[in-house]
Design a protein around this motif. Structure first.
Motif, mmCIF file in Angstrom:
data_model
loop_
_atom_site.group_PDB
_atom_site.id
_atom_site.type_symbol
_atom_site.label_atom_id
_atom_site.label_comp_id
_atom_site.label_asym_id
_atom_site.label_seq_id
_atom_site.Cartn_x
_atom_site.Cartn_y
_atom_site.Cartn_z
ATOM 1 N N LEU A 141 0.689 -1.168 -0.069
ATOM 2 C CA LEU A 141 0.160 0.078 -0.025
ATOM 3 C C LEU A 141 0.842 1.346 0.046
ATOM 4 N N MET A 142 0.101 2.191 -0.674
ATOM 5 C CA MET A 142 1.118 3.445 -0.692
ATOM 6 C C MET A 142 0.925 4.285 0.650
ATOM 7 N N VAL A 143 1.428 5.526 0.645
ATOM 8 C CA VAL A 143 1.413 6.157 2.031
ATOM 9 C C VAL A 143 -0.037 6.760 1.902
ATOM 10 N N GLY A 144 -0.966 6.828 2.961
ATOM 11 C CA GLY A 144 -2.074 7.105 3.102
ATOM 12 C C GLY A 144 -3.296 6.197 2.810
ATOM 13 N N GLN A 145 -2.741 5.153 2.241
ATOM 14 C CA GLN A 145 -3.847 4.205 1.998
ATOM 15 C C GLN A 145 -3.982 3.094 3.046
ATOM 16 N N THR A 146 -5.240 2.468 3.258
ATOM 17 C CA THR A 146 -5.456 1.528 4.591
ATOM 18 C C THR A 146 -6.028 0.421 3.860
ATOM 19 N N VAL A 147 -6.290 -0.733 4.471
ATOM 20 C CA VAL A 147 -6.719 -1.733 4.195
ATOM 21 C C VAL A 147 -8.258 -1.749 3.868
ATOM 22 N N GLU A 148 -9.009 -0.775 4.575
ATOM 23 C CA GLU A 148 -10.571 -0.462 4.096
ATOM 24 C C GLU A 148 -10.563 0.049 2.550
ATOM 25 N N ASP A 149 -9.675 0.735 2.318
ATOM 26 C CA ASP A 149 -9.450 1.067 0.882
ATOM 27 C C ASP A 149 -9.574 0.053 -0.379
ATOM 28 N N VAL A 150 -8.759 -0.768 0.061
ATOM 29 C CA VAL A 150 -8.701 -2.086 -0.664
ATOM 30 C C VAL A 150 -10.123 -2.968 -0.416
ATOM 31 N N VAL A 151 -10.600 -2.903 0.541
ATOM 32 C CA VAL A 151 -11.942 -3.562 0.821
ATOM 33 C C VAL A 151 -12.939 -2.967 -0.028
ATOM 34 N N THR A 152 -13.012 -1.826 -0.150
ATOM 35 C CA THR A 152 -14.019 -0.763 -0.770
ATOM 36 C C THR A 152 -13.834 -1.270 -2.200
ATOM 37 N N ALA A 153 -12.826 -1.400 -2.625
ATOM 38 C CA ALA A 153 -12.414 -1.594 -4.091
ATOM 39 C C ALA A 153 -12.490 -3.096 -4.549
ATOM 40 N N SER A 154 -12.784 -4.033 -3.479
ATOM 41 C CA SER A 154 -12.738 -5.590 -3.665
ATOM 42 C C SER A 154 -13.676 -6.048 -4.998
ATOM 43 N N GLU A 155 -14.826 -5.486 -4.811
ATOM 44 C CA GLU A 155 -15.783 -6.201 -6.007
ATOM 45 C C GLU A 155 -15.342 -5.628 -7.460
ATOM 46 N N ARG A 156 -14.736 -4.345 -7.565
ATOM 47 C CA ARG A 156 -14.180 -3.831 -8.708
ATOM 48 C C ARG A 156 -12.844 -4.750 -9.199
ATOM 49 N N LEU A 157 -12.062 -5.119 -8.113
ATOM 50 C CA LEU A 157 -10.848 -6.037 -8.349
ATOM 51 C C LEU A 157 -11.470 -7.214 -9.194
ATOM 52 N N ARG A 158 -12.437 -7.797 -8.264
ATOM 53 C CA ARG A 158 -12.899 -9.083 -8.732
ATOM 54 C C ARG A 158 -13.483 -9.220 -10.216
ATOM 55 N N VAL A 159 -14.147 -8.197 -10.800
ATOM 56 C CA VAL A 159 -14.575 -8.038 -11.772
ATOM 57 C C VAL A 159 -13.521 -7.969 -12.814
ATOM 58 N N ALA A 160 -12.681 -6.954 -12.595
ATOM 59 C CA ALA A 160 -11.633 -6.829 -13.629
ATOM 60 C C ALA A 160 -10.470 -8.100 -13.653
ATOM 61 N N VAL A 161 -10.378 -8.695 -12.674
ATOM 62 C CA VAL A 161 -9.377 -9.775 -12.820
ATOM 63 C C VAL A 161 -10.365 -11.072 -13.412
ATOM 64 N N GLY A 162 -11.728 -11.159 -12.893
ATOM 65 C CA GLY A 162 -12.533 -12.063 -13.554
ATOM 66 C C GLY A 162 -12.726 -13.283 -12.713
ATOM 67 N N SER A 163 -12.373 -13.245 -11.345
ATOM 68 C CA SER A 163 -12.627 -14.533 -10.565
ATOM 69 C C SER A 163 -13.929 -14.682 -10.145
ATOM 70 N N ARG A 164 -14.263 -15.533 -9.402
ATOM 71 C CA ARG A 164 -15.642 -15.957 -8.977
ATOM 72 C C ARG A 164 -15.848 -15.043 -7.481
ATOM 73 N N GLN A 165 -14.803 -15.054 -6.710
ATOM 74 C CA GLN A 165 -14.803 -14.430 -5.364
ATOM 75 C C GLN A 165 -13.616 -13.929 -5.235
ATOM 76 N N VAL A 166 -13.632 -12.876 -4.298
ATOM 77 C CA VAL A 166 -12.587 -12.037 -3.822
ATOM 78 C C VAL A 166 -12.377 -12.142 -2.342
ATOM 79 N N ARG A 167 -11.388 -12.143 -1.606
ATOM 80 C CA ARG A 167 -11.428 -12.202 -0.057
ATOM 81 C C ARG A 167 -10.169 -11.158 0.360
ATOM 82 N N ILE A 168 -10.297 -10.094 1.144
ATOM 83 C CA ILE A 168 -9.354 -9.071 1.510
ATOM 84 C C ILE A 168 -9.107 -9.705 3.021
ATOM 85 N N ILE A 169 -7.891 -10.193 3.282
ATOM 86 C CA ILE A 169 -7.324 -10.660 4.379
ATOM 87 C C ILE A 169 -6.323 -9.594 5.192
ATOM 88 N N PRO A 170 -6.643 -8.874 6.268
ATOM 89 C CA PRO A 170 -5.411 -7.983 6.755
ATOM 90 C C PRO A 170 -4.422 -8.846 7.225
#
Length: 479
Positions: A141-170
């Motif tokens: 992560l960059m300076v100023g980013q948190t795990v919650e930012d990745v969680v918020t973008a998780s559904e967009r990441l799943r669709v972009a990569v083409g996976s069936r499901q995505v899990r964010i594990i801190p």
């Protein structure tokens, strides 16, 4: 330049002269030794043709072997050739398009630099495959980013990569995370329960309930009050019977007592009543069972005071597991019987709040996890969410953070009963599937692992009604 042209022309003339020298030599060789020339020519042609033939045979073999392999042994061909190639292609695609992927999903940042506008994205620390078909990506992560930012973008990441499901594990410090893209569903197939061996040693610490999405056995601690929520047909019975399946050797040995409450009139636990030391099928019986458990808990706590801080199960003081099916019948649906409702609420809160140390735990199962239905919901240490109706219900059982991290119980299909998410004491959310226990196995379990003693529940006798006054005495009193 002219000297260069002359030199170039001289080189060309030398080249032609050399070529004609070779041609003339070949003719002289043919005239002087025609036999040897013919033999040499035939040998050259044969050598060329033999090499070409070998090349054609090799190309044919290279083309036929995969075709025969794919036709005759399709599963092996998929596992050894097609699947690894697909994995390499997905991994290479994510690695090459990482910067654009981060920008498209809202995790990139454009900053003004001395050389102009620059795109800065989280670094790709590690990427690799884990079985079964889980692409594990560790971003930096960059300076100023948190795990919650990745969680918020998780559904967009799943669709972009083409996976069936995505899990964010801190990570343990919540300063970074691991992104797990699931491309296959390892929990699609039914998991069959295994009947315990008669010589199996009793276990009271953990129960193997099924499998996790990583293909590992799903184990949860037993001496912890646990709430399991799920719609009708979601597989709550599988979780209930898997608990009893794991406890069976300890039940037979007397190290564990199961106090069963089946408020469906005995339709669920009726096949295994021999496993229960105490058994209730009506709200009246259930309240008496709970109040008796509170009295036994208080007495045991007084005995342990000054000697031990936690209870060690033994045949003289066993672990008591209070198993309640349709918990809402005691916590909400008794509102028309106010006295009974208050007694049940008081006993449940006492057991949930004080029962773990002296060895009294509650395992509750229900369909509606709302707070007005189960006021004691927050007192359960461990929760399991199977298929639910709404996203809000998932948050009620597992918390908002679990839903954002990928615990989509409201999206579990009806065709996969037993699939759900478990929230452990550590706050980790795991996708799991309970094993299926057949009715014949339940009957055999009740025969081979029955409880050594069964204590009936005695309801108090109703108070006799006051005798009606005679008409003569009524008339006299009026006069």
């Amino acid at each position: 330049m002219l000297s260069g042209l002359r030199w170039t022309g001289r080189g060309i003339r030398h080249g032609f002269a050399e070529m004609w020298w070779w041609i003339a030599g070949a003719f002289r060789f043919l005239i002087r030794a025609p036999g040897r020339a013919v033999i040499w020519t035939a040998g050259t042609v044969y050598s060329y043709l033999s090499q070409t033939w070998l090349l054609l045979v090799g190309l044919t073999i290279v083309a036929l072997v995969p075709a025969v392999w794919a036709r005759g042994w399709p599963y092996s061909y998929q596992q050894r050739v097609v699947h690894p190639a697909w994995r390499r292609r997905i991994r290479r695609s994510v690695r090459k398009s990482w910067a654009g992927l981060m920008e498209a999903c809202g995790l990139g940042r454009r900053v003004i630099a001395p050389t102009g506008t620059e795109l800065r994205v989280p670094g790709l620390h590690r990427i690799g495959w884990q079985d079964p078909d889980v692409l594990v990506v560790v971003p930096q992560l960059m300076v100023g980013q948190t795990v919650e930012d990745v969680v918020t973008a998780s559904e967009r990441l799943r669709v972009a990569v083409g996976s069936r499901q995505v899990r964010i594990i801190p990570n343990p410090t919540h300063t970074g995370c691991t992104v797990r893209f699931l491309f296959a569903d390892p929990l699609a197939a039914v998991v069959d329960a295994r009947f315990p061996s008669p010589n199996l040693a009793p276990t009271i610490h953990s129960a193997e309930m099924g499998v996790t999405e990583d293909g590992q056995p799903w184990r949860i601690p037993i001496p912890v009050s646990t709430l399991t929520a799920g719609c009708t047909g979601s597989g709550k019975a599988s979780a209930m019977w898997m608990l009893l399946l794991n406890l069976a050797p300890a039940i037979r040995s007397g190290l564990v007592q199961v106090h069963g409450v089946d408020l469906k009139g005995g339709m669920e636990l009726g096949l295994g009543t021999r496993l229960c030391t105490r058994y209730a099928t009506t709200p009246d019986q259930a309240v008496i069972l709970l109040e008796d458990a509170v009295q036994a808990m208080t007495a045991r706590a007084a005995t342990l005071a000054g000697h031990a801080r936690s209870h060690t199960p033994s045949t003289a003081a066993p672990l008591v597991v209070i198993l309640i099916d349709e918990l809402a019948m005691l916590t909400s649906y008794l509102s028309n019987q106010r006295d009974l409702f208050q007694r049940a609420d008081k006993a449940l809160r006492a057991l949930l709040g004080l029962g773990r140390a002296p060895g009294f735990v509650v395992w509750g199962f229900l369909q509606d996890p709302r707070k007005d239905t189960v006021p004691q919901r927050h007192m359960f240490t461990q929760t399991i969410a199977l298929r639910l109706r709404e996203r809000e219900e998932v948050a009620m059982v597992l918390s908002d953070g679990a839903v954002a991290a990928g615990a989509a119980c409201h999206k579990i299909p009806r065709t996969t009963p037993g699939v759900g998410y478990a929230l452990t004491e550590d706050g980790d959310v795991t996708r799991v599937r309970c094993a299926f226990v057949a009715d014949d196995m339940i009957r055999a379990l009740a025969v081979h692992f029955r409880a050594p003693v069964q204590i009936p529940i005695c309801l108090p006798e109703p108070a006799p009604d006051a005798a009606p006054m005679s008409r003569t005495r009524t008339a006299r009193s009026r006069s």
